[in-house]
Design a protein around this motif. Structure first.
Motif, short mmCIF file in Angstrom:
data_model
loop_
_atom_site.label_atom_id
_atom_site.label_comp_id
_atom_site.label_asym_id
_atom_site.label_seq_id
_atom_site.Cartn_x
_atom_site.Cartn_y
_atom_site.Cartn_z
N LEU A 172 0.42 -1.45 0.14
CA LEU A 172 -0.24 0.00 -0.14
C LEU A 172 0.37 1.34 0.02
CD1 LEU A 172 -2.43 -1.28 3.10
CD2 LEU A 172 -2.92 -0.39 0.22
N ILE A 173 0.26 2.65 -0.73
CA ILE A 173 1.41 3.42 -0.90
C ILE A 173 -0.02 4.83 -0.19
CG2 ILE A 173 1.92 4.97 -3.06
CD1 ILE A 173 3.29 3.03 -4.02
N PHE A 174 0.52 5.77 0.51
CA PHE A 174 -0.02 6.74 0.76
C PHE A 174 0.56 8.09 0.87
CE2 PHE A 174 2.37 5.45 4.15
CZ PHE A 174 2.23 7.39 5.50
N ARG A 175 0.42 8.99 -0.09
CA ARG A 175 0.48 10.00 -0.43
C ARG A 175 0.16 11.59 0.90
NH1 ARG A 175 0.07 9.56 -7.04
NH2 ARG A 175 1.68 7.74 -7.53
N PRO A 176 0.61 11.80 1.51
CA PRO A 176 0.67 12.97 2.58
C PRO A 176 0.96 13.65 1.35
CG PRO A 176 2.76 11.71 3.23
CD PRO A 176 1.91 10.72 1.89
N HIS A 177 -0.56 15.45 2.09
CA HIS A 177 -0.39 16.59 1.67
C HIS A 177 -0.13 17.67 2.15
CE1 HIS A 177 -1.44 14.50 -2.33
NE2 HIS A 177 -1.39 15.71 -3.18
N ASN A 178 1.00 18.00 2.66
CA ASN A 178 1.19 19.06 3.36
C ASN A 178 0.57 18.90 5.08
OD1 ASN A 178 1.31 20.54 0.23
ND2 ASN A 178 2.06 21.04 1.95
N VAL A 179 1.06 18.10 5.46
CA VAL A 179 0.57 17.47 7.12
C VAL A 179 1.92 18.44 8.11
CG1 VAL A 179 1.06 15.50 8.22
CG2 VAL A 179 0.75 15.46 5.65
N TYR A 180 0.89 19.36 9.19
CA TYR A 180 1.02 19.85 10.34
C TYR A 180 1.10 19.29 11.34
CZ TYR A 180 -3.19 22.51 10.49
OH TYR A 180 -4.14 22.01 11.03
N GLY A 181 1.49 20.31 12.39
CA GLY A 181 0.84 20.31 13.36
C GLY A 181 2.48 20.22 14.85
N PRO A 182 1.77 20.17 15.83
CA PRO A 182 2.90 20.86 16.97
C PRO A 182 4.90 19.38 16.49
CG PRO A 182 0.86 20.73 17.90
CD PRO A 182 0.85 19.81 16.33
N ASP A 183 5.47 20.47 17.01
CA ASP A 183 6.61 19.23 16.86
C ASP A 183 6.95 19.02 15.75
OD1 ASP A 183 9.41 18.39 17.69
OD2 ASP A 183 8.65 17.05 18.84
N MET A 184 6.33 19.44 14.41
CA MET A 184 7.37 18.40 12.85
C MET A 184 7.94 18.93 12.38
SD MET A 184 4.97 22.25 11.10
CE MET A 184 5.02 20.92 8.95
N GLY A 185 9.19 19.11 12.96
CA GLY A 185 10.08 19.45 12.27
C GLY A 185 10.62 21.05 12.22
#
Length: 325
Positions: A172-185
């Motif tokens: 299975l392959i997932f393509r994330p789109h602009n994920v954000y949140g606390p401590d994301m780098g």
């Protein structure tokens, strides 16, 4: 319950996935060298997981990490736009060698289930927006170092799919789109804007904040909160089809200039946008068509209005964790 290896498991998305898998009762092993990940992200589940410190480019380490698990979630990669330009050879080295090592280890250890984290960067400039999974994968200019990341993800997808046909029972392959949140780098647009707003607010106690923008700020993105990303991956894991590719994201599209304004407004300030030249290779619009995953039961729940404030607050409260440059 399954025994699952998560490569890159101390990274932003990896650690969120690890914690969700632990909550669901799985036995989780993490492989990461913490070069960009952080042990603090796994602190709450440290006693519930097995951690192997090592480089995804080390075939022997990867083989040891894969041994005895039921499935592998491969997330180890070098992310962050600034790295695409400054260290493209590292991005490709980690991406391609890592993928080869994971596939070789799965085959030698008899692991037939593989989930791969890809990226929306595989399209670069999609032919239509919202973009579905059938959009062509493109490296428009191999001389531009930015495409080291998208190119590495394309190679990873090709390897997962083509080895998957012969040697795996479920890929299975997932393509994330602009994920954000606390401590994301710290190498992404949300934390960078948050840092700049705070610094400029101190330098300019009154009036609008002069805010430099790459280009005119009209570029759009659809930001997906990490909680929604993890929920989407788990839906895909439960119900996705073998060799299936799935977008994970939201349909809430926002201009980058508006993002800057919202972050400033969270601190009670306004910005005056200053247009600067944009680096070559950027994308004007990015928004995923998520109908394929939605048909399996995925529904994003965290709006940008709900998720952006706590994310900005985390960065303002944790400036001491920022890397020294």
């Amino acid at each position: 319950m399954s025994s699952i290896l998560v490569t890159g498991g101390s990274g932003f998305i990896g650690s969120a996935l690890v914690k969700a898998l632990v909550r669901d009762g799985h036995a989780v092993r993490v492989l990461d060298d913490n070069s960009r990940g952080a042990p603090r992200r796994l602190q709450e589940v440290a006693s519930d997981i097995e951690f192997i410190g090592g480089d995804i480019r080390d075939a022997a380490v990867v083989a040891r990490a894969v041994k005895g698990v039921d499935e592998v979630h491969h997330l180890a990669f070098v992310n962050g736009t600034e790295y695409f330009y400054s260290a493209p050879e590292l991005v490709l080295d980690v991406g391609v060698k890592g993928m080869i090592n994971v596939i070789d280890a799965c085959r030698s250890e008899g692991v037939g289930k593989l989930i791969l984290a890809s990226s929306s960067e595989v399209y670069q400039t999609p032919p239509s927006v919202p973009t579905d999974e059938s959009a062509p994968l493109v490296v428009p200019d191999p001389t531009n170092p930015r495409y080291s990341y998208g190119g590495g993800k394309i190679i990873s997808e090709l390897m997962a799919l083509n080895y998957g046909r012969k040697f795996f029972e479920r890929v299975l392959i997932f393509r994330p789109h602009n994920v954000y949140g606390p401590d994301m780098g710290w190498e992404h647009v949300v934390p960078q804007f948050a840092q700049r707003v705070k610094a400029m607010s101190a330098a300019h106690p009154a009036g609008r904040l002069p805010f430099e923008m790459q280009g005119n700020g009209r570029q759009t993105r659809s930001f997906c909160h990490v909680d929604d990303l993890v929920a989407g991956v788990l839906v895909m894991r439960d119900r996705g089809e073998h060799l299936g590719i799935y977008h994970v994201g939201t349909l809430e599209e926002i201009e980058i200039a508006d993002l800057a304004s919202r972050i400033a407004a969270h601190g009670g300030r306004e910005v005056e946008l200053i247009e600067k030249p944009a680096p070559a290779g950027g994308t004007e619009r990015r928004c995923p068509d998520i109908a394929k995953l939605a048909a399996l039961g995925y529904e994003p729940k965290v709006t940008l209005a709900q998720g952006l404030g706590p994310t900005v607050d985390w960065y303002w409260a944790n400036e001491n964790l920022a890397p020294h440059r």
